[in-house]
Design a protein around this motif. Sequence first.
Motif, short mmCIF file in Angstrom:
data_model
loop_
_atom_site.label_atom_id
_atom_site.label_comp_id
_atom_site.label_asym_id
_atom_site.label_seq_id
_atom_site.Cartn_x
_atom_site.Cartn_y
_atom_site.Cartn_z
N GLY A 281 73.06 64.25 -77.92
CA GLY A 281 73.59 64.34 -76.66
C GLY A 281 72.37 64.87 -75.86
O GLY A 281 71.47 64.81 -76.19
N ARG A 282 72.99 64.74 -74.63
CA ARG A 282 71.92 65.21 -73.58
C ARG A 282 71.56 66.54 -73.60
O ARG A 282 72.26 67.39 -74.21
CB ARG A 282 72.44 65.00 -72.02
N VAL B 11 79.57 65.52 -76.00
CA VAL B 11 79.45 65.45 -74.62
C VAL B 11 80.23 66.82 -74.17
O VAL B 11 81.12 67.47 -74.78
CB VAL B 11 80.52 64.39 -74.11
N PRO C 255 81.11 61.67 -68.95
CA PRO C 255 80.03 61.26 -69.57
C PRO C 255 78.91 60.74 -68.82
O PRO C 255 79.35 60.05 -67.75
CB PRO C 255 80.25 60.46 -70.68
N SER C 256 77.72 60.68 -69.21
CA SER C 256 76.44 60.27 -68.25
C SER C 256 76.42 58.79 -68.68
O SER C 256 76.82 58.51 -69.53
CB SER C 256 75.20 61.06 -68.52
N ASP D 28 75.10 58.77 -72.03
CA ASP D 28 75.92 59.05 -73.26
C ASP D 28 76.68 57.72 -73.44
O ASP D 28 76.89 57.24 -74.76
CB ASP D 28 77.15 59.88 -72.82
N LYS D 29 77.15 56.89 -72.28
CA LYS D 29 77.75 55.62 -72.59
C LYS D 29 77.04 54.70 -73.27
O LYS D 29 77.47 54.08 -74.11
CB LYS D 29 78.19 54.99 -71.34
N ILE E 29 83.05 61.89 -81.91
CA ILE E 29 82.86 62.17 -80.40
C ILE E 29 83.12 63.49 -80.28
O ILE E 29 84.39 63.92 -80.73
CB ILE E 29 83.63 61.57 -79.42
N ALA F 46 83.57 67.16 -78.07
CA ALA F 46 83.48 67.86 -76.53
C ALA F 46 83.13 69.12 -76.69
O ALA F 46 83.72 69.80 -77.65
CB ALA F 46 84.58 67.42 -75.84
N LEU G 284 87.06 61.85 -70.53
CA LEU G 284 86.15 61.35 -71.32
C LEU G 284 86.62 60.38 -72.17
O LEU G 284 85.56 59.26 -72.16
CB LEU G 284 85.96 62.51 -72.26
N ASP H 296 86.33 56.92 -69.86
CA ASP H 296 84.83 56.60 -69.77
C ASP H 296 84.09 56.24 -70.76
O ASP H 296 83.24 55.10 -70.91
CB ASP H 296 84.04 57.72 -68.94
N LEU H 297 84.26 56.74 -71.94
CA LEU H 297 83.97 56.40 -73.33
C LEU H 297 84.69 55.07 -74.11
O LEU H 297 84.33 54.62 -74.94
CB LEU H 297 83.80 57.57 -74.21
#
Length: 195
Positions: A31-32, A114, A120-121, A124-125, A140, A142, A160, A163-164
């Motif tokens: 993860g970031r 995330v 998500p950035s 992440d994607k 995944i 959160a 989320l 986008d994911l």
Amino acid sequence: MNIKNIRFVKSLSNINQYNDSEKLPEIAIVGRSNVGKSSIINMIAGNKKLAKTSATPGRTRLINLFQADDEFLLVDLPGYGYAKASTDEQNKWAAMIEEYLHTSEQLKAVILLVDIRHAPSEKDKQMLEWLVHFNVPVIIVATKVDKIKKSELPKCKQILARDLKVGVDNIIVTSAQTGVGKNAVLSSISQILGK
Ligand code: GDP
């Protein structure tokens, strides 16, 4: 699965130091930077001091190995996207993550963290696409759900999921602060390990 003990095994600064002589199944966690990776590891372990948590992002620059009973290794990969790190450093961590993911023969799944509050950035994607491409099962998760209002949760999950490109039910919502989601994470790991 009921884990009695998670202990720190060692840190690797270089993938050459990695060997899977233990032959235990591995669950990696990515993860970031600052997403709450150390906190989740501590939550799973039931030990607030196991993985260092810090308000200063970007500290976790090593691969840290933790062993959960005789069941599996938790592989804590360096957090990505730490803005204050140089491009060189960021590239080095990205290469380390990728090399590990390619090298490990014991890797059973990756937990992708995330933050529930943010879309998500790109990183992440990209990470998720990469894992899907190489057929690595992904859990995944959160993080930090205690930081939003209950009424905001469905919308945040939806963003989320959209986008994911996953179903809303594929996202496990957690809080290291309240312990919400701990059992769901553990049961996903159990399922993957066939326990
Ligand atoms: P890492 O860089 O991904 O390992 O992130 P950390 O676990 O060190 O967490 C980064 C910051 O977010 C720290 O200040 C943590 O206390 C905080 N944090 C992590 N998880 C949670 C959570 O579930 N709830 C709240 N409120 N704060 C959290």
